[in-house]
Design an enzyme around this catalytic site. Structure first.
Site, mmCIF file in Angstrom:
data_model
loop_
_atom_site.group_PDB
_atom_site.id
_atom_site.type_symbol
_atom_site.label_atom_id
_atom_site.label_comp_id
_atom_site.label_asym_id
_atom_site.label_seq_id
_atom_site.Cartn_x
_atom_site.Cartn_y
_atom_site.Cartn_z
ATOM 1 N N ASN A 26 28.101 -2.331 41.625
ATOM 2 C CA ASN A 26 28.209 -3.781 41.814
ATOM 3 C C ASN A 26 27.749 -4.504 40.554
ATOM 4 O O ASN A 26 26.827 -4.057 39.848
ATOM 5 C CB ASN A 26 27.466 -4.259 43.060
ATOM 6 C CG ASN A 26 26.008 -3.887 43.119
ATOM 7 O OD1 ASN A 26 25.599 -2.848 42.626
ATOM 8 N ND2 ASN A 26 25.210 -4.723 43.748
ATOM 9 N N ILE A 27 28.429 -5.607 40.270
ATOM 10 C CA ILE A 27 28.151 -6.401 39.068
ATOM 11 C C ILE A 27 28.045 -7.854 39.509
ATOM 12 O O ILE A 27 29.040 -8.451 39.936
ATOM 13 C CB ILE A 27 29.266 -6.231 38.015
ATOM 14 C CG1 ILE A 27 29.461 -4.748 37.666
ATOM 15 C CG2 ILE A 27 28.940 -7.047 36.754
ATOM 16 C CD1 ILE A 27 30.696 -4.456 36.817
ATOM 17 N N GLU A 28 26.840 -8.402 39.462
ATOM 18 C CA GLU A 28 26.597 -9.753 39.966
ATOM 19 C C GLU A 28 26.721 -10.794 38.850
ATOM 20 O O GLU A 28 26.879 -10.466 37.676
ATOM 21 C CB GLU A 28 25.212 -9.803 40.620
ATOM 22 C CG GLU A 28 25.138 -8.845 41.797
ATOM 23 C CD GLU A 28 23.874 -8.973 42.619
ATOM 24 O OE1 GLU A 28 22.879 -9.555 42.135
ATOM 25 O OE2 GLU A 28 23.890 -8.479 43.770
ATOM 26 N N CYS A 71 31.814 -6.062 44.164
ATOM 27 C CA CYS A 71 31.179 -4.896 44.789
ATOM 28 C C CYS A 71 31.523 -3.620 44.028
ATOM 29 O O CYS A 71 32.544 -3.545 43.320
ATOM 30 C CB CYS A 71 31.662 -4.740 46.221
ATOM 31 S SG CYS A 71 31.145 -6.030 47.352
ATOM 32 N N GLU A 93 32.673 -0.849 45.225
ATOM 33 C CA GLU A 93 33.930 -0.252 45.682
ATOM 34 C C GLU A 93 35.127 -0.873 44.970
ATOM 35 O O GLU A 93 36.042 -0.179 44.522
ATOM 36 C CB GLU A 93 34.105 -0.448 47.195
ATOM 37 C CG GLU A 93 33.019 0.187 48.035
ATOM 38 C CD GLU A 93 31.836 -0.732 48.303
ATOM 39 O OE1 GLU A 93 31.453 -1.499 47.389
ATOM 40 O OE2 GLU A 93 31.284 -0.681 49.409
ATOM 41 N N CYS A 108 31.938 -3.789 52.572
ATOM 42 C CA CYS A 108 32.122 -5.135 53.119
ATOM 43 C C CYS A 108 33.591 -5.338 53.512
ATOM 44 O O CYS A 108 34.474 -4.553 53.149
ATOM 45 C CB CYS A 108 31.677 -6.198 52.108
ATOM 46 S SG CYS A 108 32.892 -6.550 50.831
ATOM 47 N N CYS A 141 36.173 -5.446 50.652
ATOM 48 C CA CYS A 141 36.483 -4.124 50.083
ATOM 49 C C CYS A 141 37.363 -3.313 51.029
ATOM 50 O O CYS A 141 38.266 -2.601 50.594
ATOM 51 C CB CYS A 141 35.197 -3.367 49.755
ATOM 52 S SG CYS A 141 34.330 -4.079 48.340
#
Ligand code: THU
Length: 137
Positions: A42-44, A53, A55, A90, A93
């Site tokens: 995940n990369i925020e 996310c 995935e 989620c 995804c």
């Protein structure tokens, strides 16, 4: 590749997660039928909605490189610094998986490092919307 090996790759991918806002880190490893594995984390973002996310990172890496024929994805996630845990994907995804995977055969593999749980996409995303195929409802 067996599912244990795929889980190991997800655990490894989790290490590069960028999650300073939620401090929840996720890793994923997506297996193609030719044995190729695409990993993701995940990369925020400060603008929270721009977050992706683990995935979808893996799927978009794969699709953007011309890959397809996906067999399985292993996913692990937990608060930063904690041991890997079960992390069901989620809804967004699951929708992306529906676009690119066979719901009957694609497998979603969750693990807490001790116990593994394996589901088909159809189990995790029943009655899904897929504009390219006839409705399953
Ligand atoms: N996240 C994932 O990467 N995958 C999931 O299946 C659930 C949530 C990420 C998004 C966000 O960076 C953080 O976990 C907390 O929601």
């Amino acid at each position: 590749m067996d599912h244990k090996e795929l889980i190991s790759k997800a655990i490894e991918a989790r290490k590069t997660a960028y999650a300073p806002y939620s401090e929840f880190t996720v890793g994923a490893a997506l297996l193609c039928s030719d044995g190729t594995v695409y990993t993701g984390c995940n990369i925020e973002n400060a603008s929270y909605g721009a977050t992706i996310c683990a995935e979808r990172t893996a799927f978009f890496k794969a699709v953007s490189e011309g890959a397809g024929d996906f067999e399985a994805i292993a996913i692990v996630g937990a608060p930063q610094g904690k041991e890997p845990d079960f992390c069901p994907p989620c809804g967004m995804c699951r929708q992306v998986m529906t676009e690119f995977c066979n719901p009957e055969s694609f497998r979603i593999i969750l693990s807490n490092g001790k116990e593994d749980r394996i589901y088909t996409l159809k189990e995790m995303m029943p009655y899904s919307f897929d504009n390219l195929q006839s409705s399953s409802v």
